[in-house]
Design a protein around this motif. Structure first.
Motif, PDB file in Angstrom:
ATOM      1  N   ALA A  61       0.823  -1.208   0.000  1.00  0.00           N
ATOM      2  CA  ALA A  61       0.000   0.000   0.000  1.00  0.00           C
ATOM      3  C   ALA A  61       0.858   1.260   0.000  1.00  0.00           C
ATOM      4  O   ALA A  61       0.541   2.241  -0.697  1.00  0.00           O
ATOM      5  CB  ALA A  61      -0.927  -0.005   1.214  1.00  0.00           C
ATOM      6  N   LEU A  62       1.932   1.252   0.753  1.00  0.00           N
ATOM      7  CA  LEU A  62       2.827   2.409   0.780  1.00  0.00           C
ATOM      8  C   LEU A  62       3.477   2.626  -0.580  1.00  0.00           C
ATOM      9  O   LEU A  62       3.604   3.769  -1.056  1.00  0.00           O
ATOM     10  CB  LEU A  62       3.893   2.218   1.852  1.00  0.00           C
ATOM     11  N   ALA A  63       3.907   1.535  -1.217  1.00  0.00           N
ATOM     12  CA  ALA A  63       4.509   1.652  -2.551  1.00  0.00           C
ATOM     13  C   ALA A  63       3.494   2.214  -3.540  1.00  0.00           C
ATOM     14  O   ALA A  63       3.815   3.103  -4.344  1.00  0.00           O
ATOM     15  CB  ALA A  63       5.022   0.297  -3.015  1.00  0.00           C
ATOM     16  N   ALA A  64       2.258   1.717  -3.488  1.00  0.00           N
ATOM     17  CA  ALA A  64       1.222   2.197  -4.397  1.00  0.00           C
ATOM     18  C   ALA A  64       0.916   3.669  -4.150  1.00  0.00           C
ATOM     19  O   ALA A  64       0.729   4.448  -5.093  1.00  0.00           O
ATOM     20  CB  ALA A  64      -0.048   1.357  -4.222  1.00  0.00           C
ATOM     21  N   HIS A  65       0.878   4.058  -2.881  1.00  0.00           N
ATOM     22  CA  HIS A  65       0.606   5.452  -2.528  1.00  0.00           C
ATOM     23  C   HIS A  65       1.684   6.377  -3.103  1.00  0.00           C
ATOM     24  O   HIS A  65       1.370   7.439  -3.673  1.00  0.00           O
ATOM     25  CB  HIS A  65       0.551   5.588  -1.008  1.00  0.00           C
ATOM     26  N   LEU A  66       2.932   6.001  -2.945  1.00  0.00           N
ATOM     27  CA  LEU A  66       4.021   6.843  -3.446  1.00  0.00           C
ATOM     28  C   LEU A  66       4.034   6.893  -4.963  1.00  0.00           C
ATOM     29  O   LEU A  66       4.291   7.951  -5.558  1.00  0.00           O
ATOM     30  CB  LEU A  66       5.355   6.325  -2.911  1.00  0.00           C
ATOM     31  N   ARG A  67       3.730   5.781  -5.611  1.00  0.00           N
ATOM     32  CA  ARG A  67       3.718   5.766  -7.073  1.00  0.00           C
ATOM     33  C   ARG A  67       2.696   6.740  -7.640  1.00  0.00           C
ATOM     34  O   ARG A  67       2.912   7.348  -8.695  1.00  0.00           O
ATOM     35  CB  ARG A  67       3.429   4.348  -7.573  1.00  0.00           C
ATOM     36  N   LEU A  68       1.584   6.886  -6.936  1.00  0.00           N
ATOM     37  CA  LEU A  68       0.538   7.792  -7.406  1.00  0.00           C
ATOM     38  C   LEU A  68       0.982   9.246  -7.401  1.00  0.00           C
ATOM     39  O   LEU A  68       0.368  10.089  -8.067  1.00  0.00           O
ATOM     40  CB  LEU A  68      -0.717   7.633  -6.540  1.00  0.00           C
ATOM     41  N   ARG A  69       2.037   9.558  -6.689  1.00  0.00           N
ATOM     42  CA  ARG A  69       2.556  10.922  -6.677  1.00  0.00           C
ATOM     43  C   ARG A  69       3.235  11.292  -7.993  1.00  0.00           C
ATOM     44  O   ARG A  69       3.440  12.469  -8.291  1.00  0.00           O
ATOM     45  CB  ARG A  69       3.534  11.107  -5.525  1.00  0.00           C
ATOM     46  N   GLY A  70       3.607  10.273  -8.758  1.00  0.00           N
ATOM     47  CA  GLY A  70       4.233  10.513 -10.046  1.00  0.00           C
ATOM     48  C   GLY A  70       5.664  10.998  -9.924  1.00  0.00           C
ATOM     49  O   GLY A  70       6.270  10.966  -8.853  1.00  0.00           O
ATOM     50  N   GLY A  71       6.203  11.481 -11.026  1.00  0.00           N
ATOM     51  CA  GLY A  71       7.583  11.947 -11.046  1.00  0.00           C
ATOM     52  C   GLY A  71       8.536  10.841 -10.661  1.00  0.00           C
ATOM     53  O   GLY A  71       8.366   9.687 -11.072  1.00  0.00           O
ATOM     54  N   VAL A  72       9.530  11.165  -9.871  1.00  0.00           N
ATOM     55  CA  VAL A  72      10.521  10.164  -9.480  1.00  0.00           C
ATOM     56  C   VAL A  72       9.914   9.095  -8.574  1.00  0.00           C
ATOM     57  O   VAL A  72      10.446   7.989  -8.471  1.00  0.00           O
ATOM     58  CB  VAL A  72      11.728  10.810  -8.770  1.00  0.00           C
ATOM     59  N   PHE A  73       8.782   9.405  -7.950  1.00  0.00           N
ATOM     60  CA  PHE A  73       8.144   8.432  -7.068  1.00  0.00           C
ATOM     61  C   PHE A  73       7.337   7.383  -7.836  1.00  0.00           C
ATOM     62  O   PHE A  73       6.931   6.374  -7.258  1.00  0.00           O
ATOM     63  CB  PHE A  73       7.245   9.143  -6.059  1.00  0.00           C
ATOM     64  N   ALA A  74       7.113   7.627  -9.124  1.00  0.00           N
ATOM     65  CA  ALA A  74       6.364   6.658  -9.930  1.00  0.00           C
ATOM     66  C   ALA A  74       7.089   5.317 -10.009  1.00  0.00           C
ATOM     67  O   ALA A  74       6.463   4.275 -10.236  1.00  0.00           O
ATOM     68  CB  ALA A  74       6.122   7.205 -11.334  1.00  0.00           C
ATOM     69  N   GLY A  75       8.393   5.339  -9.808  1.00  0.00           N
ATOM     70  CA  GLY A  75       9.170   4.107  -9.874  1.00  0.00           C
ATOM     71  C   GLY A  75       9.444   3.487  -8.524  1.00  0.00           C
ATOM     72  O   GLY A  75      10.356   2.649  -8.399  1.00  0.00           O
ATOM     73  N   THR A  76       8.684   3.867  -7.508  1.00  0.00           N
ATOM     74  CA  THR A  76       8.904   3.326  -6.161  1.00  0.00           C
ATOM     75  C   THR A  76       8.837   1.800  -6.159  1.00  0.00           C
ATOM     76  O   THR A  76       7.889   1.209  -6.662  1.00  0.00           O
ATOM     77  CB  THR A  76       7.855   3.882  -5.177  1.00  0.00           C
ATOM     78  N   CYS A  77       9.838   1.177  -5.581  1.00  0.00           N
ATOM     79  CA  CYS A  77       9.912  -0.288  -5.524  1.00  0.00           C
ATOM     80  C   CYS A  77       9.622  -0.781  -4.109  1.00  0.00           C
ATOM     81  O   CYS A  77       9.807  -0.060  -3.138  1.00  0.00           O
ATOM     82  CB  CYS A  77      11.310  -0.771  -5.922  1.00  0.00           C
ATOM     83  N   TRP A  78       9.178  -2.023  -4.023  1.00  0.00           N
ATOM     84  CA  TRP A  78       9.089  -2.671  -2.720  1.00  0.00           C
ATOM     85  C   TRP A  78       9.708  -4.064  -2.837  1.00  0.00           C
ATOM     86  O   TRP A  78       9.648  -4.705  -3.883  1.00  0.00           O
ATOM     87  CB  TRP A  78       7.654  -2.725  -2.198  1.00  0.00           C
ATOM     88  N   VAL A  79      10.335  -4.507  -1.766  1.00  0.00           N
ATOM     89  CA  VAL A  79      11.087  -5.756  -1.768  1.00  0.00           C
ATOM     90  C   VAL A  79      10.300  -6.810  -0.996  1.00  0.00           C
ATOM     91  O   VAL A  79       9.917  -6.598   0.154  1.00  0.00           O
ATOM     92  CB  VAL A  79      12.478  -5.563  -1.119  1.00  0.00           C
ATOM     93  N   GLU A  80      10.075  -7.935  -1.629  1.00  0.00           N
ATOM     94  CA  GLU A  80       9.321  -9.019  -0.999  1.00  0.00           C
ATOM     95  C   GLU A  80      10.163  -9.754   0.046  1.00  0.00           C
ATOM     96  O   GLU A  80      11.388  -9.657   0.070  1.00  0.00           O
ATOM     97  CB  GLU A  80       8.853 -10.013  -2.063  1.00  0.00           C
ATOM     98  N   GLU A  81       9.475 -10.513   0.859  1.00  0.00           N
ATOM     99  CA  GLU A  81      10.125 -11.280   1.930  1.00  0.00           C
ATOM    100  C   GLU A  81      10.637 -12.612   1.372  1.00  0.00           C
ATOM    101  O   GLU A  81       9.857 -13.483   0.997  1.00  0.00           O
ATOM    102  CB  GLU A  81       9.120 -11.538   3.050  1.00  0.00           C
ATOM    103  N   TYR A  82      11.954 -12.759   1.352  1.00  0.00           N
ATOM    104  CA  TYR A  82      12.521 -13.998   0.817  1.00  0.00           C
ATOM    105  C   TYR A  82      12.245 -15.189   1.733  1.00  0.00           C
ATOM    106  O   TYR A  82      12.175 -16.338   1.268  1.00  0.00           O
ATOM    107  CB  TYR A  82      14.031 -13.856   0.602  1.00  0.00           C
ATOM    108  N   GLY A  83      12.058 -14.953   3.009  1.00  0.00           N
ATOM    109  CA  GLY A  83      11.788 -16.053   3.938  1.00  0.00           C
ATOM    110  C   GLY A  83      10.565 -16.859   3.539  1.00  0.00           C
ATOM    111  O   GLY A  83      10.543 -18.094   3.668  1.00  0.00           O
ATOM    112  N   ARG A  84       9.527 -16.194   3.029  1.00  0.00           N
ATOM    113  CA  ARG A  84       8.334 -16.911   2.584  1.00  0.00           C
ATOM    114  C   ARG A  84       8.634 -17.736   1.332  1.00  0.00           C
ATOM    115  O   ARG A  84       8.100 -18.833   1.156  1.00  0.00           O
ATOM    116  CB  ARG A  84       7.193 -15.943   2.318  1.00  0.00           C
TER     117      ARG A  84
END
Length: 364
Positions: free
Chosen positions: A174-197
């Protein structure tokens, strides 16, 4: 053989620097780039040299040499010029310098002291409108001027941690999606999944029919692998995204899970822990437990939340605990990230010229 020289602080390296180095590389048979910051600056010298080498790896005739230069900058002082020049000559070595490439007003005098020709490159910053001062003041506004390894250094890493079924993955997405909606440099916001799962899924696939999560066998090597893979995924994402990187757990959290399964955390895992800009701890209170077949059970959540609280407090890292409804948690997390961005990067100022308008022996 025409030998070119480029000198700068590269604090940090940006597109204008790369434009300057590329111009020298096209015009010379060999180029020496001297990276000469002062020791008061915030970005390590070895990092700057490594970044420049990576960006210009396709120009093998360009070599990069790092050397500290703490001589006060005074363009009207012969003694200061002599000291700076001696430092640069040490970095260059015995090679004769034929051309000095610079975008700065001092380039003409610097070339004269090397007995070389001055080649000005975009002194008005028209081709590449950026400067190190501007980047340090506002990295976000100049994000597009930074190469991947430099972005990875500047990116603010925000890590979401918590017990099972407390909404860590949901919040990270949700945080990644929120930041992406801001556009500009934030449009490329990434999130890293949990490798443990991911590793848990692989181990469960090897279970015999009728076996469950309780039959899984965990080893020290498993947790070292998780920490290593988590760090690698985080570092890769930091190079390609925006100014904020969201991480669903990290190698520090892996040490807490190692304690839960094996009784204590090993130094091999603890030593992999980083220090991100912010931790967000998702409380178990008020969150319904959902068993997706890969979880231990609701009875462990309060204990895990407590362990995360204790460990985060002991590490002295920035962190906040998120409680209340999902909307409350998201709202508070967004504000924490905005506060983080508003605080800036607080890089130390470089040594500044005593009088930038006085250039000994030059007309610039």
């Amino acid at each position: 053989m025409v030998h070119g020289l480029v000198i700068g602080k590269f604090y940090p390296p940006h597109a204008g620097h790369h434009h300057l180095i590329d111009a020298a590389a096209r015009a010379c048979d060999e180029v020496t780039v001297v990276v000469a910051p002062s020791t008061v600056e915030s970005i390590p010298l070895e990092d700057r040299v490594a970044w420049l080498r990576e960006v210009h790896a396709r120009s093998p005739h360009v070599r990069f040499v790092g050397i500290y230069d703490d001589t006060p900058i005074d363009y009207g002082s012969e003694a200061a010029w002599d000291a700076h020049t001696a430092t640069f000559r040490t970095a260059v070595g015995a090679r004769r310098v034929d051309r000095v490439f610079s975008s700065e007003a001092y380039g003409e005098e610097l070339a004269r002291r090397f007995g070389a020709v001055h080649v000005p490159v975009d002194p008005g910053r028209g081709a590449v409108p950026v400067s190190g001062t501007a980047v340090r003041a506002d990295p976000v506004a100049h994000w597009g001027m930074l190469a991947p390894p430099v972005r990875a250094w500047f990116v603010r890493r925000v890590v979401v941690v918590g017990a099972e079924s407390t909404g860590t993955t949901t919040l990270t997405r949700a945080l990644a999606a929120h930041l992406r909606l801001r556009g500009g440099v934030f449009a490329g916001t990434c999130w890293v999944e949990e490798y443990g799962r991911t590793l848990t899924s692989l181990k469960m696939a090897g279970l015999a029919p009728g076996q469950t999560m309780e039959d899984l066998v965990w080893t020290r090597e498993d947790f070292v692998a998780v920490a290593r893979e988590q760090n690698a995924a985080e570092d890769a994402a930091a190079r390609s995204g925006g100014p904020i990187l969201l991480c669903d757990t990290d190698s520090f959290a892996t040490s807490v899970w190692e304690e839960r399964y094996l009784g204590n955390a090993s130094s091999a895992v603890r030593d992999t822990a980083r220090r991100p800009a912010l931790y967000l701890l998702t409380s178990d209170e008020g969150v319904p437990f959902e068993d997706d077949g890969m979880r231990d059970g609701e009875h462990l959540r309060a204990w895990m939340t407590g362990r995360f609280r204790d460990e985060l407090a002991a590490r002295g890292v920035p962190w906040i605990e998120l409680t209340g409804s999902y909307r409350d948690r998201l709202t508070r997390a967004v504000k924490a990230i905005d506060d983080l961005l508003a605080a800036g990067w607080n890089l130390a100022s470089p040594l500044l010229p005593a009088d930038a308008n006085r250039i000994v022996g030059g007309s610039c």
